[in-house]
Scaffold this motif. Structure first.
Motif, PDB file in Angstrom:
ATOM      1  N   ILE A  55     -34.157  -6.419  10.251  1.00 11.87           N
ATOM      2  CA  ILE A  55     -33.461  -5.730  11.337  1.00 11.87           C
ATOM      3  C   ILE A  55     -32.116  -5.182  10.909  1.00 11.87           C
ATOM      4  O   ILE A  55     -31.477  -4.458  11.661  1.00 11.87           O
ATOM      5  N   ASN A  56     -31.656  -5.535   9.722  1.00  8.12           N
ATOM      6  CA  ASN A  56     -30.330  -5.102   9.304  1.00  8.12           C
ATOM      7  C   ASN A  56     -30.359  -4.891   7.797  1.00  8.12           C
ATOM      8  O   ASN A  56     -30.621  -5.826   7.042  1.00  8.12           O
ATOM      9  N   PRO A 132     -33.606  -0.140  10.468  1.00  7.54           N
ATOM     10  CA  PRO A 132     -32.873   1.130  10.501  1.00  7.54           C
ATOM     11  C   PRO A 132     -33.570   2.283   9.774  1.00  7.54           C
ATOM     12  O   PRO A 132     -33.519   3.417  10.238  1.00  7.54           O
ATOM     13  N   ASP A 184     -37.118 -12.564  21.512  1.00  9.72           N
ATOM     14  CA  ASP A 184     -36.160 -11.484  21.357  1.00  9.72           C
ATOM     15  C   ASP A 184     -35.788 -11.466  19.869  1.00  9.72           C
ATOM     16  O   ASP A 184     -34.988 -12.273  19.405  1.00  9.72           O
ATOM     17  N   VAL A 186     -34.131  -9.607  17.784  1.00  9.42           N
ATOM     18  CA  VAL A 186     -32.763  -9.391  17.308  1.00  9.42           C
ATOM     19  C   VAL A 186     -31.924 -10.660  17.436  1.00  9.42           C
ATOM     20  O   VAL A 186     -31.043 -10.930  16.623  1.00  9.42           O
ATOM     21  N   ASN A 187     -32.207 -11.463  18.466  1.00 12.16           N
ATOM     22  CA  ASN A 187     -31.394 -12.664  18.688  1.00 12.16           C
ATOM     23  C   ASN A 187     -32.129 -13.953  18.355  1.00 12.16           C
ATOM     24  O   ASN A 187     -31.693 -15.031  18.751  1.00 12.16           O
ATOM     25  N   ASN A 191     -33.067 -15.852  12.537  1.00 10.72           N
ATOM     26  CA  ASN A 191     -32.420 -14.800  11.747  1.00 10.72           C
ATOM     27  C   ASN A 191     -31.314 -15.365  10.869  1.00 10.72           C
ATOM     28  O   ASN A 191     -30.897 -14.719   9.910  1.00 10.72           O
ATOM     29  N   THR A 192     -30.799 -16.541  11.219  1.00 12.62           N
ATOM     30  CA  THR A 192     -29.760 -17.138  10.383  1.00 12.62           C
ATOM     31  C   THR A 192     -30.275 -18.354   9.614  1.00 12.62           C
ATOM     32  O   THR A 192     -29.522 -18.986   8.881  1.00 12.62           O
TER      33      THR A 192
ATOM     34  N   ALA B  50     -25.277  -1.655   8.425  1.00 11.96           N
ATOM     35  CA  ALA B  50     -26.707  -1.634   8.147  1.00 11.96           C
ATOM     36  C   ALA B  50     -27.070  -0.413   7.310  1.00 11.96           C
ATOM     37  O   ALA B  50     -28.087  -0.387   6.649  1.00 11.96           O
ATOM     38  N   ALA B  52     -27.852   2.445   8.433  1.00 13.31           N
ATOM     39  CA  ALA B  52     -28.567   3.404   9.273  1.00 13.31           C
ATOM     40  C   ALA B  52     -28.900   2.715  10.580  1.00 13.31           C
ATOM     41  O   ALA B  52     -28.907   1.495  10.671  1.00 13.31           O
ATOM     42  N   ALA B  53     -29.171   3.498  11.596  1.00  7.85           N
ATOM     43  CA  ALA B  53     -29.582   2.945  12.878  1.00  7.85           C
ATOM     44  C   ALA B  53     -30.124   4.074  13.718  1.00  7.85           C
ATOM     45  O   ALA B  53     -29.948   5.245  13.392  1.00  7.85           O
ATOM     46  N   THR B  54     -30.804   3.721  14.785  1.00  6.75           N
ATOM     47  CA  THR B  54     -31.265   4.739  15.710  1.00  6.75           C
ATOM     48  C   THR B  54     -30.391   4.672  16.954  1.00  6.75           C
ATOM     49  O   THR B  54     -29.885   3.607  17.294  1.00  6.75           O
ATOM     50  N   TYR B  57     -31.547   2.039  19.373  1.00  5.87           N
ATOM     51  CA  TYR B  57     -31.217   0.680  18.982  1.00  5.87           C
ATOM     52  C   TYR B  57     -29.758   0.372  19.313  1.00  5.87           C
ATOM     53  O   TYR B  57     -29.418  -0.688  19.843  1.00  5.87           O
ATOM     54  N   GLU B  64     -27.085  -4.961  25.717  1.00  3.82           N
ATOM     55  CA  GLU B  64     -27.226  -6.398  25.512  1.00  3.82           C
ATOM     56  C   GLU B  64     -25.866  -7.093  25.445  1.00  3.82           C
ATOM     57  O   GLU B  64     -25.674  -8.162  26.004  1.00  3.82           O
ATOM     58  N   ASN B  94     -23.411 -13.786  15.168  1.00  6.02           N
ATOM     59  CA  ASN B  94     -24.573 -14.351  15.823  1.00  6.02           C
ATOM     60  C   ASN B  94     -24.397 -15.833  16.144  1.00  6.02           C
ATOM     61  O   ASN B  94     -25.297 -16.644  15.915  1.00  6.02           O
TER      62      ASN B  94
END
Lengths: 539, 331, 278
Positions: A55-56, A132, A184, A186-187, A191-192, B50, B52-54, B57, B64, B94
């Protein structure tokens, strides 16, 4: 002191590697007698924000997560795909189907089986939706078939020859479906603390300090990994990294995390190795971007004049100390399949520059000045090379009567000014061009990618319908020869119009103790799994 | 001490805490507004890093994170969560802000307490020595030393210390808090941390040390002429005893005031020293959060530090009143 | 009265030492720009020359071949400018807050003191970093940011002076003569409250110079202006091999800060003669 002696002195600094070093220095990391055991201490330039490269695409995430989570393939020294989670792949003659045989007997770190369902899930839910670059890389995939747990077939709406250039752990990391499905993504807390199939298992992450990985005893490649574990240490100060590597607190410094000025301290081959191909996959180019919407930069002659005013060779030597190559166009030379050197070049020539500016109607005033431009760069957070390139440019342009005001705001402000407000004249930075121009280069010039508010899109505002057509054609051309020809035209057009001036192809350097060895080098070595890496015992 | 003293202390604490509330709220609002003035947000940073991104997104992230709401709504929400002691979530790291802060707090506390300890001990010693040898060469030498340490830029001193002790001599590690790869436990771990803490703590201490030495010297000289010292002398107390017990105790009061004043500078000092020495503490976290436009995290750190500073100042005032009965708490 | 103060200053060794150092720095800034008129950003020589390697660059060059001596001259100007300008802003804000609070007392005072307390509670340097980062690094933002975070002590000082002064006979007399509040504040109270402000401003200049250097060191300096902090920040990468790049400007900062501290101390002694006698 004359310019001659200046250049001479400069070349003494770092150029030892320049000519001879590029090929020989690399081979040093390769060994053939692995030793088991030991913990490898690595540092990366910046502590990553998460560990999910799906995702990144921040490099630092990939540099760590590539040891834990794998892709379908990896890349060899020449950027050709070699098996990872996929053992075999095949493209249909019409370019419309792409099938993969998956490795059997692979288990996720939590003991579940790795199957085609994981690949299908990640493609549909992560690569196509959240990644991306994935949106463009996998945009043509209309349907995914999984006839059995070890086979994945992609059906494409149009040929997408670039996909195979992008499915390593950095471009397309395969994530465990059983952990991400229905959440979800992204969260997701994983992810970590990722669960992967790779040679190392995530152990702990002490924020601000380190990430610890342990050997995966059930890794699919029997006998690997050789190391007992890896510790990623985060050392924000680059001078402190030098001391740490010398003191043996670090074994490997990835991703050009040492100041280029310090490399001469690590030339002793009995103690250290310098690897210069780990980052070839990224195919990075440092550039100066013009906002072609505004006068006077809307005039191509002004842009060409600026190109003539900047001596890239001196820039390369002064700012990069020779660690890199002069860039000749939008496709870097490391992407050898598509690179063309046969394009218009702008030799350093102040007279020609002045002449072009005169022709464009920007004559000098009494004090020798023509006009003023702002040059924005990513100040405090950016690399020292970026800042120095800006300072170099300012001095260079003062020689043709162009006064430059430098602006060095923080990253968020920088992005806003360039990509959202579009309130800037020139910007300097560097971008990864990736092994395939359709993925990494088209986005910079394509009219459809002028997207207000989105970073690293076509920020110059350059729009050329003829080029658009060529780029779109190249994206869907399954015939390699014709595709090459199209990409060559593309490079020629861009070099005529110079919406951005390509300056230098900086080389990514990995500095390690000479005790650090690998079975083979990789062009995506920054994202290598290190399954085949070991530490020779201290002498 | 009379038995009626206790309610007075409680009353004092209550009054001070009430006065602190508007200040803390003001800090929250001020910081929030300053940061809203900045162009760009954490979503820009995330997308920028990152590579790049859309647009979709990015829009999704903004929704969010609640960044698409009007500023006053965001402010109300922020204040509401602050008053329920919820510092929010760091979208870049995060993790909950409070977890991040508490993770880094021990490192900063260790560094600060060590630095303060070194500064106090050295400052007291230097101050006492100069007051004993007032206007003699020892006093002069200390005066010059104090002047220079007070004028030294801490970050520069840190760099030079790295050059000398880590680079040239190789005696001490140049950064980080522990040797992570070594996996020490118990005493060896403590020794490892000590080795890593010496340079940053000593660097930080020099600044405070100068102030303390000056204060102690002045206070000691003042008290030598004071009545209670004369009484002590008349009673036949030895000079050492006078110095250590009577005069020094008197010097503690201004020192305490100074400590209270300096508390708010702790985080500031930490930013520089932690950045030079790669110390994994709050100061570095604060600086990184500024550069990454990690609004919630930065606001959280600033607020946290303000609350701590306020609480410590209240404590200092209370202790002060306790030590010096001439001061009324209500004042 | 001012002649007596001047005499005191001239008798004070600290003050004289401070003044001499300051004059030396100003001379370097002025004469330096005369002898080294070049652009401090010009890549004039080979990079990383040590001091003494080349008579053209007596203090050596940095990583880009820029002359450090020229940079030092530029840095002296920046430091002095930022120091004076931000101390001025700090004094202005501090005097306003302190004077109004001390003169009017009551809720005005309570309100202004809460704000003062607010600025004293926030970590000052962190706030300065935030302000500079948010409003784009430049000399102007640095001056304002430093001024804005450093006024509270001045305000408290002025306030306590005003609280005492407003009860004094000459003020009461002026008040009964019907003098307006602004005139009363500006002509009667302020001149008598100024001496301690001058002392604290000298110390504020010292702090401001240190803060500017720290900001530039963190990469938040004006990208078009070469300051001492910038040189240190630029040289930080190479500090282990080429410590002179960081070392020289650091010593300069030390000297200037020392000068203003000495001056402040000397002024303090001169303005409070009773303390001096003790």
């Amino acid at each position: 002191m004359s310019v001659q002696t200046l250049l001479h002195a400069v070349s003494n600094l770092g150029a030892a590697f320049l000519i001879a070093g590029f090929s020989t220095a690399n081979a040093q990391t390769v060994g053939d007698t692995p030793v088991y055991g030991g913990i490898l201490n690595i540092t990366v330039p910046t502590e990553p924000v998460g560990l999910n490269s799906g995702i990144n695409t921040t490099m630092f995430i990939g540099e760590v997560s590539s040891k834990i989570v794998e892709g379908l393939v990896a890349f060899d020294v020449n950027l050709n795909p070699v098996p990872a989670l996929a053992t075999k792949w095949e493209v249909s003659p019409d370019g419309l189907t792409l099938s993969f045989d998956l490795r059997q007997g692979v288990k996720w770190h939590d003991g579940k089986d790795f199957t085609a369902a994981d690949v299908e899930f990640t493609l549909k839910e992560v690569w196509q939706k959240l990644h991306p670059f994935g949106k463009s890389a996998f945009g043509n995939v209309t349907k995914v078939d999984t006839p059995n747990p070890h086979k994945v077939i992609l059906h494409l709406s149009a040929p997408a020859p670039y996909i195979l250039n992008y499915i390593n752990t950095y471009g397309a990391q395969v994530l465990p479906r059983h952990i991400y499905e229905g959440t979800d993504i992204v969260n997701n807390p994983y992810n970590t603390k990722p669960v992967g199939t790779g040679p190392f298992v995530f152990k702990e992450w002490v924020k601000g300090s380190h990430i610890r990985l342990e050997k995966n005893p059930n890794y699919w490649q029997k006998g690997q990994p050789f190391l007992d574990g890896i510790v990623f240490k985060f050392i924000p100060d680059s001078a402190a990294r030098i001391v740490a590597l010398k003191a043996g607190e670090l074994d490997v410094v990835l991703g050009s995390a040492l100041p280029v000025t310090s490399l001469q301290q690590f030339e002793d081959k009995s103690k250290y190795s310098i690897n210069l191909i780990d980052g070839n996959y990224l195919a990075t180019i440092a550039f100066l971007q013009f906002n072609v919407r505004n006068k006077p930069l809307s005039d191509v002659r002004v842009r060409q004049a600026i190109a003539h005013a900047i001596n890239k060779q001196t820039l390369l030597k002064l700012v990069y100390l020779g660690y890199g190559k002069v860039a000749t166009g939008p496709v870097p030379s490391s992407v050898s399949k598509y690179y063309s050197a046969d394009t218009r070049q702008y030799a350093p020539d102040l007279e020609r520059a002045a002449q072009l500016l005169d022709e464009a109607g920007y004559k000098t005033d009494k004090s020798g000045k023509r006009f003023k431009l702002r040059l924005i760069h990513d100040g405090a957070g950016g690399s020292p090379q970026n800042i120095r390139t800006a300072e170099f440019t300012k001095q260079a342009l003062s020689k043709i009567g162009v006064e430059v005001e430098l602006q060095g705001p923080d990253f968020a402000t920088f992005l806003r000014y360039v990509f959202t407000e579009q309130d800037y004249d020139m910007m300097n930075s560097s971008m990864h061009r990736l092994p395939d121009p359709t993925l990494g280069v088209q986005r910079i010039f394509w009219t459809q990618n002028i997207r207000k508010g989105v970073p690293w899109t076509n920020g110059s505002g350059y729009s050329n319908p003829k080029l658009d057509a060529i780029m779109e054609q190249a994206a869907a051309e399954p015939d390699e020869v014709r595709r090459k020809a199209l990409i060559k035209d593309w490079q020629q057009i861009v070099q005529e119009d110079v919406p951005l001036l390509e300056l230098v192809e900086p080389v990514w350097y990995t500095v390690s103790t000479a005790r650090f060895k690998k079975l083979a080098l990789q062009a995506d070595g920054l994202f290598a799994s290190y399954a085949d890496a070991w530490l020779e015992p201290k002498k | 001490m009379s038995s009626s003293h206790f309610p007075t202390v409680l009353k004092f604490l209550r009054r001070r805490l009430w006065l602190a509330v508007p200040v803390i709220a003001g800090i929250a609002i001020l910081n929030f507004l300053i940061l809203q003035l900045a162009p760009g947000d954490v979503v820009d940073v995330l997308a920028g890093e990152a590579g790049a991104a859309t647009p979709e997104y990015m829009a999704q992230l903004r929704t969010e994170f609640g960044l698409d709401r009007p500023i006053y709504v965001q402010l109300v929400f922020y204040l509401k969560s602050v008053f329920t002691l919820d510092l929010g979530f760091s979208f870049r790291q995060n993790m909950p802000v409070l977890t991040l802060i508490l993770d880094r707090l021990p490192a900063t506390l260790l560094l600060m307490l060590t630095a303060m300890g070194i500064a106090l001990v050295a400052g007291l010693a230097l101050g006492v020595i100069s007051s004993l040898y007032v206007h003699r060469w020892a006093d002069r030498l200390i005066a010059v030393f104090v002047l220079i340490t007070y004028a030294l830029p801490t970050f520069w001193l840190g760099l030079m210390a790295i050059v000398l002790f880590s680079g040239r001599l190789g005696w001490l590690p140049s950064g980080n808090m522990t040797d992570i790869s070594a996996d020490y436990t118990g005493l060896t771990y403590a020794w490892d941390v000590t080795r890593h803490a010496i340079l940053p703590a000593a660097t930080l201490a020099t600044f405070y040390l100068a102030v303390y030495a000056k204060l102690v010297r002045t206070a000691m000289l003042e008290s030598y002429g004071a009545d209670f010292i004369r009484t002590a002398r008349a009673k036949g107390a030895t000079e050492t005893r006078i110095t250590l017990f009577h005069a020094l105790r008197n010097a503690l009061l201004p020192l305490l005031t100074m400590l209270g004043l300096q508390v708010s500078s702790i985080l500031s000092g930490a930013v520089l020293v932690e950045s030079v020495f790669s110390w994994p503490g709050l100061g570095r976290l604060a600086f990184e959060s500024i550069l990454a436009r990690d609004l919630n995290l930065l606001l959280g750190i600033l607020l946290f530090s303000s609350v701590v500073v306020t609480l410590i100042n209240i404590c200092v005032d209370a202790v002060y009143a306790f030590l010096d009965p001439r001061i009324e708490l209500q004042h | 009265m001012y002649r007596i103060i001047l005499e005191h200053i001239l008798q004070n060794r600290a003050a004289i030492a401070g003044l001499l150092l300051l004059v030396a720095v100003i001379l370097i800034a002025v004469l330096g720009s005369f002898y080294l008129p070049g652009d401090p950003w010009e890549m004039a020589n080979a990079p990383m020359l040590w001091p003494g390697d080349d008579p053209d660059s007596p203090l050596g060059t940095d990583i880009m071949g820029r002359d450090i001596a020229t940079g030092m001259v530029s840095g002296a100007k920046v430091s002095l400018l930022v120091g004076f300008a931000s101390a001025f802003i700090s004094a202005l804000v501090g005097i306003t807050f302190g004077a109004l609070g001390g003169f009017y007392r009551g809720w005005v005072d309570a309100f202004l003191m809460r704000i003062t307390e607010l600025f004293q509670t926030v970590p000052q340097f962190v706030l300065a970093v935030v302000l500079v980062a948010v409003f784009k690094p430049s000399v102007v933002t640095a001056v304002f940011a430093i001024g804005i975070v450093s006024w509270p002590p001045t305000a408290r000082l002025v306030r306590s002076a005003f609280l005492v002064l407003r009860e004094r006979e000459f003020v009461l007399a002026a008040r009964t003569l019907g003098m307006s509040d602004p005139r009363l504040i500006l002509t009667q109270l302020l001149p008598n409250a100024l001496p301690p402000v001058i002392v604290i401003s000298a110390l504020n200049i010292a702090t401001a110079i240190l803060t500017e250097a720290s900001l530039s060191f963190l990469g938040l300096g004006d990208p078009n202006v070469m300051s001492w902090g910038t040189i240190i920040g630029n040289g930080r990468e190479q500090v282990v091999d080429a410590w002179y790049i960081c070392g020289i400007p650091g010593i300069a900062i030390l000297v200037v800060v020392l000068a203003f501290n000495l001056l402040g101390e000397g002024l303090n002694d001169a303005l409070n003669p009773q303390l001096h006698k003790r």
